[in-house]
Design a protein around this motif. Structure first.
Motif, PDB file in Angstrom:
ATOM      1  N   PHE A 197      -7.477  -0.610  -6.989  1.00 28.86           N
ATOM      2  CA  PHE A 197      -8.337  -0.462  -6.488  1.00 28.86           C
ATOM      3  C   PHE A 197      -9.494  -1.906  -6.718  1.00 28.86           C
ATOM      4  O   PHE A 197      -9.184  -2.789  -8.088  1.00 28.86           O
ATOM      5  CB  PHE A 197      -9.982   0.127  -7.852  1.00 28.86           C
ATOM      6  N   LEU A 198     -10.361  -2.307  -6.530  1.00 31.16           N
ATOM      7  CA  LEU A 198     -11.236  -3.312  -6.681  1.00 31.16           C
ATOM      8  C   LEU A 198     -12.108  -3.080  -7.453  1.00 31.16           C
ATOM      9  O   LEU A 198     -12.994  -2.064  -8.484  1.00 31.16           O
ATOM     10  CB  LEU A 198     -11.824  -3.792  -5.431  1.00 31.16           C
ATOM     11  N   GLU A 199     -12.537  -4.353  -8.800  1.00 27.05           N
ATOM     12  CA  GLU A 199     -13.411  -3.924  -9.759  1.00 27.05           C
ATOM     13  C   GLU A 199     -15.053  -3.253  -9.075  1.00 27.05           C
ATOM     14  O   GLU A 199     -15.108  -3.057  -9.876  1.00 27.05           O
ATOM     15  CB  GLU A 199     -14.262  -5.087 -10.109  1.00 27.05           C
ATOM     16  N   SER A 200     -15.381  -3.562  -7.868  1.00 31.23           N
ATOM     17  CA  SER A 200     -16.557  -3.095  -7.266  1.00 31.23           C
ATOM     18  C   SER A 200     -16.060  -1.133  -6.857  1.00 31.23           C
ATOM     19  O   SER A 200     -17.065  -0.650  -7.121  1.00 31.23           O
ATOM     20  CB  SER A 200     -17.368  -2.943  -5.761  1.00 31.23           C
ATOM     21  N   GLN A 201     -15.484  -0.831  -7.768  1.00 29.56           N
ATOM     22  CA  GLN A 201     -14.873   0.294  -7.087  1.00 29.56           C
ATOM     23  C   GLN A 201     -14.335   0.520  -8.516  1.00 29.56           C
ATOM     24  O   GLN A 201     -13.556   1.800  -8.690  1.00 29.56           O
ATOM     25  CB  GLN A 201     -13.701   0.438  -6.765  1.00 29.56           C
ATOM     26  N   ARG A 249       3.231 -16.015 -14.609  1.00 28.52           N
ATOM     27  CA  ARG A 249       2.955 -15.354 -12.831  1.00 28.52           C
ATOM     28  C   ARG A 249       2.719 -13.558 -13.055  1.00 28.52           C
ATOM     29  O   ARG A 249       3.024 -12.893 -13.873  1.00 28.52           O
ATOM     30  CB  ARG A 249       4.059 -15.231 -11.406  1.00 28.52           C
ATOM     31  N   LEU A 250       1.850 -13.659 -11.991  1.00 29.47           N
ATOM     32  CA  LEU A 250       1.005 -11.578 -11.411  1.00 29.47           C
ATOM     33  C   LEU A 250       1.582 -11.558 -10.461  1.00 29.47           C
ATOM     34  O   LEU A 250       1.588 -12.314  -9.480  1.00 29.47           O
ATOM     35  CB  LEU A 250       0.323 -11.354 -12.147  1.00 29.47           C
ATOM     36  N   HIS A 251       2.110 -10.695 -10.362  1.00 29.95           N
ATOM     37  CA  HIS A 251       2.459 -10.176  -8.913  1.00 29.95           C
ATOM     38  C   HIS A 251       1.677  -8.342  -9.085  1.00 29.95           C
ATOM     39  O   HIS A 251       2.141  -7.719 -10.152  1.00 29.95           O
ATOM     40  CB  HIS A 251       3.697  -9.706  -8.491  1.00 29.95           C
ATOM     41  N   LEU A 252       0.529  -8.656  -7.657  1.00 28.46           N
ATOM     42  CA  LEU A 252       0.343  -7.136  -7.700  1.00 28.46           C
ATOM     43  C   LEU A 252       1.125  -6.297  -6.544  1.00 28.46           C
ATOM     44  O   LEU A 252       0.881  -6.972  -5.685  1.00 28.46           O
ATOM     45  CB  LEU A 252      -1.558  -7.577  -6.789  1.00 28.46           C
ATOM     46  N   PHE A 253       0.643  -5.100  -6.772  1.00 26.62           N
ATOM     47  CA  PHE A 253       1.031  -4.519  -6.140  1.00 26.62           C
ATOM     48  C   PHE A 253       0.763  -2.812  -6.488  1.00 26.62           C
ATOM     49  O   PHE A 253      -0.463  -2.748  -7.070  1.00 26.62           O
ATOM     50  CB  PHE A 253       2.591  -3.483  -6.076  1.00 26.62           C
ATOM     51  N   HIS A 254       1.235  -1.614  -4.889  1.00 27.69           N
ATOM     52  CA  HIS A 254       0.790  -0.319  -5.556  1.00 27.69           C
ATOM     53  C   HIS A 254      -1.113  -0.721  -5.210  1.00 27.69           C
ATOM     54  O   HIS A 254      -1.648   0.634  -5.734  1.00 27.69           O
ATOM     55  CB  HIS A 254       0.548   0.470  -6.645  1.00 27.69           C
ATOM     56  N   LEU A 255      -1.250  -0.707  -4.136  1.00 24.94           N
ATOM     57  CA  LEU A 255      -3.057  -0.829  -3.927  1.00 24.94           C
ATOM     58  C   LEU A 255      -3.220   0.427  -2.973  1.00 24.94           C
ATOM     59  O   LEU A 255      -2.411   0.247  -2.106  1.00 24.94           O
ATOM     60  CB  LEU A 255      -3.553  -2.071  -2.716  1.00 24.94           C
ATOM     61  N   SER A 256      -4.465   0.854  -3.634  1.00 21.97           N
ATOM     62  CA  SER A 256      -4.320   2.285  -2.855  1.00 21.97           C
ATOM     63  C   SER A 256      -4.695   1.763  -1.476  1.00 21.97           C
ATOM     64  O   SER A 256      -5.066   0.566  -1.170  1.00 21.97           O
ATOM     65  CB  SER A 256      -5.823   2.633  -3.839  1.00 21.97           C
ATOM     66  N   ARG A 257      -4.446   2.943  -0.799  1.00 21.20           N
ATOM     67  CA  ARG A 257      -4.818   2.802   0.195  1.00 21.20           C
ATOM     68  C   ARG A 257      -6.030   3.255   1.196  1.00 21.20           C
ATOM     69  O   ARG A 257      -6.332   2.686   2.808  1.00 21.20           O
ATOM     70  CB  ARG A 257      -4.005   4.634   1.350  1.00 21.20           C
ATOM     71  N   ARG A 258      -6.874   3.326   0.320  1.00 27.01           N
ATOM     72  CA  ARG A 258      -7.804   3.339   0.594  1.00 27.01           C
ATOM     73  C   ARG A 258      -8.660   1.614   0.803  1.00 27.01           C
ATOM     74  O   ARG A 258      -9.557   1.316   1.297  1.00 27.01           O
ATOM     75  CB  ARG A 258      -9.757   3.702  -0.285  1.00 27.01           C
ATOM     76  N   THR A 259      -7.613   0.550   0.356  1.00 22.29           N
ATOM     77  CA  THR A 259      -8.734  -0.321   0.371  1.00 22.29           C
ATOM     78  C   THR A 259      -7.449  -0.804   1.080  1.00 22.29           C
ATOM     79  O   THR A 259      -7.186  -2.386   1.093  1.00 22.29           O
ATOM     80  CB  THR A 259      -8.311  -1.045  -1.087  1.00 22.29           C
ATOM     81  N   GLN A 260      -6.799  -0.103   2.258  1.00 22.90           N
ATOM     82  CA  GLN A 260      -5.739  -1.094   3.737  1.00 22.90           C
ATOM     83  C   GLN A 260      -6.345  -1.988   3.770  1.00 22.90           C
ATOM     84  O   GLN A 260      -7.937  -2.414   4.503  1.00 22.90           O
ATOM     85  CB  GLN A 260      -5.158   0.617   4.356  1.00 22.90           C
ATOM     86  N   GLY A 261      -6.260  -2.999   4.090  1.00 19.38           N
ATOM     87  CA  GLY A 261      -6.590  -3.927   4.588  1.00 19.38           C
ATOM     88  C   GLY A 261      -7.478  -5.267   4.414  1.00 19.38           C
ATOM     89  O   GLY A 261      -8.589  -6.183   4.728  1.00 19.38           O
ATOM     90  N   HIS A 274       0.947  -0.881  -0.460  1.00 18.12           N
ATOM     91  CA  HIS A 274      -0.094  -0.118  -0.301  1.00 18.12           C
ATOM     92  C   HIS A 274       0.658   1.049  -0.248  1.00 18.12           C
ATOM     93  O   HIS A 274       0.304   2.579   0.181  1.00 18.12           O
ATOM     94  CB  HIS A 274      -0.825   0.359   1.296  1.00 18.12           C
ATOM     95  N   HIS A 275       2.594   1.157   0.234  1.00 22.02           N
ATOM     96  CA  HIS A 275       2.913   2.420   0.191  1.00 22.02           C
ATOM     97  C   HIS A 275       3.626   2.988  -1.112  1.00 22.02           C
ATOM     98  O   HIS A 275       3.152   2.335  -2.111  1.00 22.02           O
ATOM     99  CB  HIS A 275       4.224   1.956   1.031  1.00 22.02           C
ATOM    100  N   ASP A 276       4.954   3.551  -0.818  1.00 21.64           N
ATOM    101  CA  ASP A 276       5.614   4.040  -2.595  1.00 21.64           C
ATOM    102  C   ASP A 276       5.988   2.969  -3.293  1.00 21.64           C
ATOM    103  O   ASP A 276       7.135   1.851  -2.671  1.00 21.64           O
ATOM    104  CB  ASP A 276       6.258   4.698  -1.930  1.00 21.64           C
ATOM    105  N   PRO A 277       5.423   2.480  -4.036  1.00 21.31           N
ATOM    106  CA  PRO A 277       6.478   1.332  -5.489  1.00 21.31           C
ATOM    107  C   PRO A 277       7.525   2.239  -5.151  1.00 21.31           C
ATOM    108  O   PRO A 277       8.251   3.337  -5.427  1.00 21.31           O
ATOM    109  CB  PRO A 277       5.520   2.542  -7.109  1.00 21.31           C
ATOM    110  N   ALA A 278       8.479   1.066  -5.134  1.00 21.11           N
ATOM    111  CA  ALA A 278       9.634   1.255  -5.677  1.00 21.11           C
ATOM    112  C   ALA A 278       9.947  -0.555  -5.781  1.00 21.11           C
ATOM    113  O   ALA A 278      10.045  -1.281  -4.554  1.00 21.11           O
ATOM    114  CB  ALA A 278      10.779   1.341  -5.057  1.00 21.11           C
ATOM    115  N   LEU A 279      10.118  -1.239  -6.861  1.00 21.55           N
ATOM    116  CA  LEU A 279      11.227  -2.556  -7.505  1.00 21.55           C
ATOM    117  C   LEU A 279      12.145  -2.378  -7.044  1.00 21.55           C
ATOM    118  O   LEU A 279      12.800  -2.415  -8.221  1.00 21.55           O
ATOM    119  CB  LEU A 279       9.880  -3.444  -8.989  1.00 21.55           C
ATOM    120  N   LEU A 280      12.979  -3.518  -5.683  1.00 19.59           N
ATOM    121  CA  LEU A 280      14.656  -3.969  -6.304  1.00 19.59           C
ATOM    122  C   LEU A 280      14.928  -4.706  -7.188  1.00 19.59           C
ATOM    123  O   LEU A 280      14.444  -5.444  -6.909  1.00 19.59           O
ATOM    124  CB  LEU A 280      14.588  -3.839  -5.117  1.00 19.59           C
TER     125      LEU A 280
END
Ligand SMILES: [Zn+2]
Length: 320
Positions: free
Chosen positions: A252-256, A282-294, A11-17
């Motif tokens: 976001f989720l599809e409902s959003q 493979r798919l790796h998800l990242f950069h989820l909105s802070r509105r969807t924390q948890g 949910h935080h800043d993107p940076a992929l090492l």
């Protein structure tokens, strides 16, 4: 093995090492907050691929330059249209009167829409930019593709592909020698004509190459901060072609979906559709909105309905 690690939680800043196999240097895809990296890790980074200039994607550049200021290796920064002027502005924001002995140089590369413009910013010249020859820097024989995304500002997605590698068949009848390295070099360059001296005999490249197995390359795509409607996905697929691993935002989720459209971001379902269309493993998800924390599990569940091999991990290790 090829190691990738998100510097921050999803949910935080993107940076992929990226840790490049057999090489000491590291690359970064986006450059958000880097406080979680050690000084040693900061010193190893020599290339940064910036998707766009929103603050959460490159606020970490100052920390990176601070760590490398007295190093002798250039820091290469690639980004979309406008990145060179923004880099110049960033560097003009500090006083540089006591660093004239430093060999450190920031090398900027900007995709203008038609080519890669370049400007170098040497520390000893107080980071005053000077035009450099156009074109991409050599990326340790990795190949780079890129695509313009849809985020309201210039924004690039990237695809990196490892250099071709080869393995000799165990039943190869020829004695080892310098010809092996020469043959690999010629095969990597796509050169199949001519001969090589093998144990005192000239042999055709086309004959020798039958004893070599071409190993599959590793491809990684990085897509963030974009709408992923069907037309944008089609452009990405056209630019990238089949790709083994996709790191993709899923703010976001599809409902959003309406929120995703308003904010020019993507949903977990759209990211999964892109993974299918790129024929990913493979798919790796990242950069989820802070509105969807948890709600990371919901992103995962939603994406897996479309693409089963979806993960939300801070790091991954994949066999190259
Ligand atoms: Zn953004």
């Amino acid at each position: 093995m090829f190691h990738c690690r998100l510097v921050n939680p999803v949910h935080h800043d993107p940076a992929l090492l990226l840790e490049l196999p057999q090489l000491a240097q590291r690359w970064l895809l986006d450059c958000g907050d880097l406080h979680a990296l050690s000084l040693h890790e900061l010193l190893q980074i020599d290339t940064v691929f910036v998707s766009h200039a929103h603050i959460d994607h490159w606020i970490g550049l100052d920390a990176l330059m601070r760590a490398q200021l007295f190093g002798d290796r250039p820091l290469r920064v690639l980004g979309p249209k406008g990145i060179l002027d923004m880099l110049a502005g960033r560097l003009a924001g500090y006083a540089w009167n006591l660093v004239s002995r430093s060999q450190f140089v920031v090398e900027g590369y900007e995709w203008t829409g038609s080519d890669w413009e370049s400007r170098h910013f040497p520390c000893r010249d107080r980071f005053e930019g000077r035009q450099a020859p156009p074109g991409l820097p050599p990326l340790e024989n990795w190949s780079l593709r890129w695509v313009e995304l849809q985020h309201g500002v210039p924004c690039l997605g990237y695809r990196l592909e490892s250099p071709p590698s080869f393995r000799f068949r165990e039943d190869c009848p020829h004695p080892p020698g310098p010809w092996i390295a020469n043959l690999k070099q010629k095969m990597a360059a796509g050169d199949s004509d001519g001969t090589l001296m093998v144990g005192g005999t000239q042999r055709l490249l086309s004959d020798l190459s039958q004893w070599v197995r071409v190993l599959p390359t590793y491809q990684l795509a990085y897509i963030t901060d974009t709408r992923l409607d069907p037309s944008t996905r089609a452009r990405i697929v056209e630019a990238f072609g089949p790709t083994r691993v996709l790191w993709c935002e899923a703010a976001f989720l599809e409902s959003q979906r309406e929120l995703a459209e308003a904010k020019l971001h993507s949903t977990a379902t759209e990211a999964a559709r892109l993974a299918c269309e790129l024929q990913c493993e493979r798919l790796h998800l990242f950069h989820l909105s802070r509105r969807t924390q948890g709600l990371a599990d919901e992103h995962l569940r939603e994406a897996r309905q479309t693409f089963a091999e979806t993960y939300i991990d801070q790091q991954s290790a994949e066999k190259v």
